[in-house]
Motif scaffolding. Structure first.
Motif, PDB file in Angstrom:
ATOM      1  N   ARG A  96       4.104  17.212  30.697  1.00  0.00           N
ATOM      2  CA  ARG A  96       5.455  16.991  31.229  1.00  0.00           C
ATOM      3  C   ARG A  96       5.504  17.355  32.710  1.00  0.00           C
ATOM      4  NH1 ARG A  96       9.635  19.313  30.449  1.00  0.00           N
ATOM      5  NH2 ARG A  96      10.909  17.470  30.409  1.00  0.00           N
ATOM      6  N   LYS A  97       4.508  16.936  33.476  1.00  0.00           N
ATOM      7  CA  LYS A  97       4.421  17.306  34.892  1.00  0.00           C
ATOM      8  C   LYS A  97       5.496  16.616  35.719  1.00  0.00           C
ATOM      9  CE  LYS A  97      -0.371  18.408  35.691  1.00  0.00           C
ATOM     10  NZ  LYS A  97      -1.634  17.973  36.232  1.00  0.00           N
ATOM     11  N   ALA A  98       6.158  17.396  36.536  1.00  0.00           N
ATOM     12  CA  ALA A  98       7.094  16.831  37.510  1.00  0.00           C
ATOM     13  C   ALA A  98       6.370  16.791  38.853  1.00  0.00           C
ATOM     14  CB  ALA A  98       8.339  17.703  37.616  1.00  0.00           C
ATOM     15  N   LYS A  99       6.482  15.672  39.565  1.00  0.00           N
ATOM     16  CA  LYS A  99       5.805  15.562  40.863  1.00  0.00           C
ATOM     17  C   LYS A  99       6.479  16.476  41.889  1.00  0.00           C
ATOM     18  CE  LYS A  99       3.455  12.175  43.620  1.00  0.00           C
ATOM     19  NZ  LYS A  99       3.162  10.761  43.768  1.00  0.00           N
ATOM     20  N   SER A 103      12.359  16.045  40.490  1.00  0.00           N
ATOM     21  CA  SER A 103      11.887  14.780  39.920  1.00  0.00           C
ATOM     22  C   SER A 103      12.591  14.451  38.609  1.00  0.00           C
ATOM     23  CB  SER A 103      10.383  14.854  39.685  1.00  0.00           C
ATOM     24  OG  SER A 103       9.927  13.669  39.095  1.00  0.00           O
ATOM     25  N   GLN A 104      12.906  13.187  38.435  1.00  0.00           N
ATOM     26  CA  GLN A 104      13.528  12.703  37.203  1.00  0.00           C
ATOM     27  C   GLN A 104      12.518  12.010  36.296  1.00  0.00           C
ATOM     28  OE1 GLN A 104      16.833  13.160  35.991  1.00  0.00           O
ATOM     29  NE2 GLN A 104      16.485  14.745  37.497  1.00  0.00           N
ATOM     30  N   SER A 105      11.226  12.229  36.543  1.00  0.00           N
ATOM     31  CA  SER A 105      10.194  11.685  35.667  1.00  0.00           C
ATOM     32  C   SER A 105       9.246  12.807  35.267  1.00  0.00           C
ATOM     33  CB  SER A 105       9.438  10.548  36.361  1.00  0.00           C
ATOM     34  OG  SER A 105       8.763  11.019  37.499  1.00  0.00           O
ATOM     35  N   TYR A 115       0.748   8.237  33.111  1.00  0.00           N
ATOM     36  CA  TYR A 115       1.975   7.631  32.609  1.00  0.00           C
ATOM     37  C   TYR A 115       3.144   8.523  32.977  1.00  0.00           C
ATOM     38  CZ  TYR A 115      -1.382   4.931  29.938  1.00  0.00           C
ATOM     39  OH  TYR A 115      -2.425   4.131  29.585  1.00  0.00           O
ATOM     40  N   LYS A 116       4.349   7.927  33.054  1.00  0.00           N
ATOM     41  CA  LYS A 116       5.560   8.684  33.394  1.00  0.00           C
ATOM     42  C   LYS A 116       6.663   8.366  32.415  1.00  0.00           C
ATOM     43  CE  LYS A 116       6.141   7.202  37.729  1.00  0.00           C
ATOM     44  NZ  LYS A 116       6.624   7.115  39.109  1.00  0.00           N
ATOM     45  N   TRP A 117       7.294   9.412  31.887  1.00  0.00           N
ATOM     46  CA  TRP A 117       8.528   9.257  31.124  1.00  0.00           C
ATOM     47  C   TRP A 117       9.682   9.404  32.101  1.00  0.00           C
ATOM     48  CZ3 TRP A 117       9.108   7.534  26.342  1.00  0.00           C
ATOM     49  CH2 TRP A 117       8.026   7.603  25.465  1.00  0.00           C
ATOM     50  N   LYS A 118      10.665   8.514  31.980  1.00  0.00           N
ATOM     51  CA  LYS A 118      11.847   8.544  32.843  1.00  0.00           C
ATOM     52  C   LYS A 118      13.100   8.463  31.987  1.00  0.00           C
ATOM     53  CE  LYS A 118       9.755   6.057  36.703  1.00  0.00           C
ATOM     54  NZ  LYS A 118      10.011   4.979  37.679  1.00  0.00           N
TER      55      LYS A 118
END
Length: 175
Positions: A96-99, A103-105, A115-118
């Motif tokens: 669950r890394k946030a950049k 961040s909202q992903s 991959y990114k969850w948004k």
């Protein structure tokens, strides 16, 4: 996003008063009405009255119809856990890394891809995109379904578990 080659999964949470949302089953919905619904995953988390504990998850081997261990989530708190897929362990932060801090992903790696969850525009659903920005999975809170592109079938365990982890954190009021 759904296409005829997508896999549609329905999450069914336990209604027992002695369980929370970490105990649920995942069913693969049929592509055609004459096909059966298949129970594909079982997640089980015994309620101990504590936020700690272990959630085990099993995947049905479709050739043998036997549920085999696919991994576990060892909870140290509601936001701190170690996820095991086979022999590989990952801290929840790695899945669950946030950049950036705002961040909202939430990112995760599988194989050599990221991959990114948004959060969707309706603020209820979430969706996952690959590194090219193409949607590979989408969650509908209204129907409790996860539609997964057949291109990520090889990492289905990761997609299902990271979807669940993001839903878990969202129901706690965080992202």
């Amino acid at each position: 996003m759904p296409s005829t080659s997508d896999i549609t999964l329905r999450f069914e949470y336990s209604t027992s008063s002695n369980s929370d949302m970490r105990t649920f089953k995942v069913y693969q919905l049929p592509k055609q009405s004459d096909e059966p619904t298949i129970e594909l995953y079982r997640f089980f988390h015994p309620i101990t009255g504590l936020v700690t504990g272990s959630t085990s998850f099993h995947r049905q081997n479709l050739k043998t119809a036997i549920f085999e261990s696919a991994g576990s989530i060892e909870w140290f708190s509601n936001h701190n856990a170690t996820v095991t897929f086979g022999v590989n362990q990952y801290h929840i932060r790695e899945l669950r890394k946030a950049k950036k801090s705002k961040s909202q992903s939430r990112r995760f790696k599988a194989g050599n891809a990221e991959y990114k969850w948004k959060i969707a525009e309706n603020d209820n659903d979430i969706f996952c995109v690959d590194s090219k920005g193409k949607t590979v999975a989408s969650w509908s809170q209204e129907t409790l379904t996860l539609s997964v592109s057949s291109k990520v079938e090889s990492i289905l365990d990761r997609v299902v578990v990271t979807c669940f982890l993001n839903l878990w954190v969202r129901q706690l009021g965080d992202w």
